[in-house]
Design an enzyme around this catalytic site. Structure first.
Site, short mmCIF file in Angstrom:
data_model
loop_
_atom_site.label_atom_id
_atom_site.label_comp_id
_atom_site.label_asym_id
_atom_site.label_seq_id
_atom_site.Cartn_x
_atom_site.Cartn_y
_atom_site.Cartn_z
N GLU A 59 39.18 32.87 26.31
CA GLU A 59 38.99 31.77 27.26
C GLU A 59 40.16 30.79 27.22
O GLU A 59 40.69 30.38 28.27
CB GLU A 59 37.68 31.03 26.95
N HIS A 62 43.28 32.27 28.78
CA HIS A 62 43.19 32.26 30.24
C HIS A 62 43.50 30.88 30.80
O HIS A 62 44.19 30.75 31.82
CB HIS A 62 41.79 32.71 30.67
N HIS A 124 34.95 32.65 42.70
CA HIS A 124 36.10 32.31 41.85
C HIS A 124 37.22 33.33 41.97
O HIS A 124 38.38 32.98 42.18
CB HIS A 124 35.61 32.20 40.40
N HIS A 214 27.27 46.96 46.59
CA HIS A 214 28.72 47.00 46.38
C HIS A 214 29.27 48.41 46.58
O HIS A 214 30.33 48.59 47.19
CB HIS A 214 29.05 46.49 44.98
N HIS A 276 40.21 48.27 37.36
CA HIS A 276 39.44 48.09 38.59
C HIS A 276 39.83 46.79 39.28
O HIS A 276 40.03 46.74 40.50
CB HIS A 276 37.95 48.11 38.22
#
Length: 317
Positions: A59, A62, A124, A214, A276
């Site tokens: 975290e 990032h 996001h 999806h 992905h």
């Protein structure tokens, strides 16, 4: 010399934005969003955390990468504005790239401090994607200044424009559904592929519906992409920018689907999951480039029509 420096910096900024996207996916997939607790921009209320955990490292890394990327995007925006501001798309892309990066950071901060629903958090990644695409296009414009590629000479028919505008809009919806799968932790809700389960076809609970929704959306994207690529192969083989953009897009969407299936088969392998996210980011970047070319074609057509008006008026006189 200035132009060369700008090219290098733009390339590095594009890579930094790609790292922001992949880093965000890593945070989500490793469930590290609360690695620093309910504290932002500090980590657990400390500048230098006393207790180090893997989630905290992910975290905090990032956040640092996003902060550095934000500074780089701001510098690139100002630099490009001053250096190639005469190019029509430059100022718009410069503004969008920075505004959406700030918006992405604010949503991330709000999620940490106050918490957000899965449906809001799914936005996001899409917002970050728009910022990345804007930086990517800005970089292409900077490289284009040398006039090695005359983009204004492209001729794009209405059918191709329909494919371009429609597919990039629909792709964004597919991106949202994929982000929703991650944030709802529905990646393994359906243990089989392409069907949800070997013994039944219809999903029975919400997480399965989100996962299958999806998959269906991605399958429709592939079908539409094949149709657009076939049209490009038939009509645009002489226009390399259009032809190869569609070929690359088709390869990327196929890789996207393959890695999506492998996520299920490998029980959510982290590297495959990150691949992905990488493929969809690259796909959206290429589709954004096609969109810019289509808008340019519209602009050139309108400009050409306007230039003929004085001649027509003179003839009528």
């Amino acid at each position: 010399m200035l132009q060369r420096s700008l090219k290098w910096f733009a390339t590095l900024t594009t890579l930094a934005m790609l790292f922001v996207l992949i880093g965000g996916a890593l945070v989500t997939k490793t469930d590290s969003g609360m690695g620093c607790g309910r504290s932002w921009p500090l980590c657990n209320g400390q500048l230098i955390p006393s207790e180090i955990t893997p989630e905290l490292v992910i975290e905090l890394s990032h956040r640092v990468v996003s902060g550095v990327a934000g500074i780089m995007v701001l510098i690139l925006s100002i630099w490009a504005w001053r250096a190639i501001g005469h190019i029509r798309e430059t100022k718009f892309l410069a503004a969008v790239s920075f505004i959406f990066l700030v918006l992405q950071g604010l949503i991330g901060a709000a999620a940490v401090v106050w918490g957000q629903s899965d449906f809001v958090l799914a936005l996001h990644f899409g917002i970050s994607l728009i910022s990345f695409a804007s930086v990517f296009l800005l970089t292409l414009l900077i490289f284009e200044v040398d006039k090695k590629f005359a983009a204004e000479s492209l001729v794009i028919d209405s059918k191709m424009k329909f494919h371009i505008y429609g597919i990039i809009s629909y792709c964004y919806i597919v991106v949202y559904t994929g982000a929703l799968v991650r944030h709802m932790e529905a990646s393994l809700a359906c243990p089989s592929w392409p069907l949800c389960a070997k013994t039944r076809i219809i999903p029975v609970q919400l997480h399965e519906w989100v996962q299958m929704g999806h998959r269906i959306a991605a399958a429709l994207l592939l079908i539409w992409m094949i149709a657009a690529t076939v049209h490009a192969a038939k009509q645009y083989r002489q226009q390399a920018a259009i032809y190869w953009s569609w070929m690359i897009s088709l390869i990327l969407v196929m890789l996207q689907i393959v890695t999506g299936a492998m996520i299920v088969f490998t029980n959510l392998n982290l590297y495959i999951a990150l691949a992905h996210a990488l493929f969809i980011s690259c796909l959206f970047g290429v589709l954004s480039y096609l969109t810019m070319l289509a808008f340019r074609s519209n602009y050139q057509k309108n400009e050409s029509s306007q230039s003929k008006l004085p001649k027509l008026s003179a003839t009528m006189k």
